[in-house]
Design a protein around this motif. Structure first.
Motif, PDB file in Angstrom:
ATOM      1  N   GLY A 222       0.808  -1.213   0.000  1.00 32.32           N
ATOM      2  CA  GLY A 222       0.000   0.000   0.000  1.00 32.32           C
ATOM      3  C   GLY A 222       0.843   1.266   0.000  1.00 32.32           C
TER       4      GLY A 222
ATOM      5  N   THR B 229      -2.540  -5.320  -4.137  1.00 31.26           N
ATOM      6  CA  THR B 229      -2.405  -4.444  -2.978  1.00 31.26           C
ATOM      7  C   THR B 229      -3.476  -4.748  -1.930  1.00 31.26           C
ATOM      8  N   ILE B 230      -4.707  -4.975  -2.381  1.00 34.62           N
ATOM      9  CA  ILE B 230      -5.789  -5.329  -1.449  1.00 34.62           C
ATOM     10  C   ILE B 230      -5.496  -6.667  -0.770  1.00 34.62           C
TER      11      ILE B 230
END
Length: 201
Positions: free
Chosen positions: A105, A145-146
């Motif tokens: 992130g 990223t999630i």
């Protein structure tokens, strides 16, 4: 003939002595009981101060001093003066855990910006296949990223329960951790107090 009885004038009644309520009686009372309206008047605070400008200046000065204390605490990690959003040992643990980890992130904003620039450049080439490939790559970065944030939270949740017990409230800490993980490290407030790899015990 009949002797008149000597009419005796009634003697004036002596005035009763006034009670001195200021002196203690049987050690119970030291003064007169104040009336209700007097008590209410003493406790009444005016809603509007007499000098509004002076009161406003004092309030602004107090707020400015409080903001300065909080900003300094955000820079130094002083727990006493942190804003309510960042106070508490649980949130300190979350910050240290997130800051000790390499999070995708942190790089998301840079990667997303670079991909957007590439899409704008590719859009001028009128090559639909290249545009589609670049768009899919951007979606892939978002999904990865999630996923990284999800894995981070799973590990952090276990650490929080081991540290603070099973009854800890996790929902607000989850969003606190995710929001911090998606911030650039240098822009995080409070400032990181640990290096990468220095996980809290």
């Amino acid at each position: 003939m009949f002797s008149k009885k000597t009419r005796q004038e009634p003697q004036a009644a002596e005035p009763a002595p006034e009670l001195d309520h200021s002196a203690p009686v049987n050690g119970k009372k030291t003064g007169p009981t104040p009336k209700r309206r007097d008590r209410e008047a003493a406790n009444r605070v005016p809603l509007v101060p007499g000098d509004r400008k002076a009161a406003a200046r004092a309030e602004r000065a107090a707020m400015r001093a409080q903001r300065d204390l909080e900003y300094k605490a955000l820079q130094t990690g002083d727990e006493r003066n942190l804003p309510p959003r960042d106070k508490g040992p649980e949130r300190r643990f979350v910050r240290d855990f997130v800051d000790a980890r390499w999070n995708l992130g942190e790089l998301f904003l840079f990667v997303a910006l670079a991909m957007m620039v590439i899409i704008m450049v590719v859009g001028n080439t009128a090559n639909p296949q290249l545009i589609a490939f670049t768009t899919l790559a951007l979606y892939a970065v978002v999904l990865v990223t999630i996923l990284d944030g999800f894995l981070m939270w799973r590990r952090l949740k276990k650490a929080l329960k081991a540290k603070f017990g099973e009854n800890i409230t996790l929902k607000p800490l989850r969003w606190y951790a995710v929001a911090r993980a998606f911030q650039i490290r240098r822009a995080r407030l409070p400032k990181p107090m640990v290096r990468h790899g220095e996980y809290p015990s």
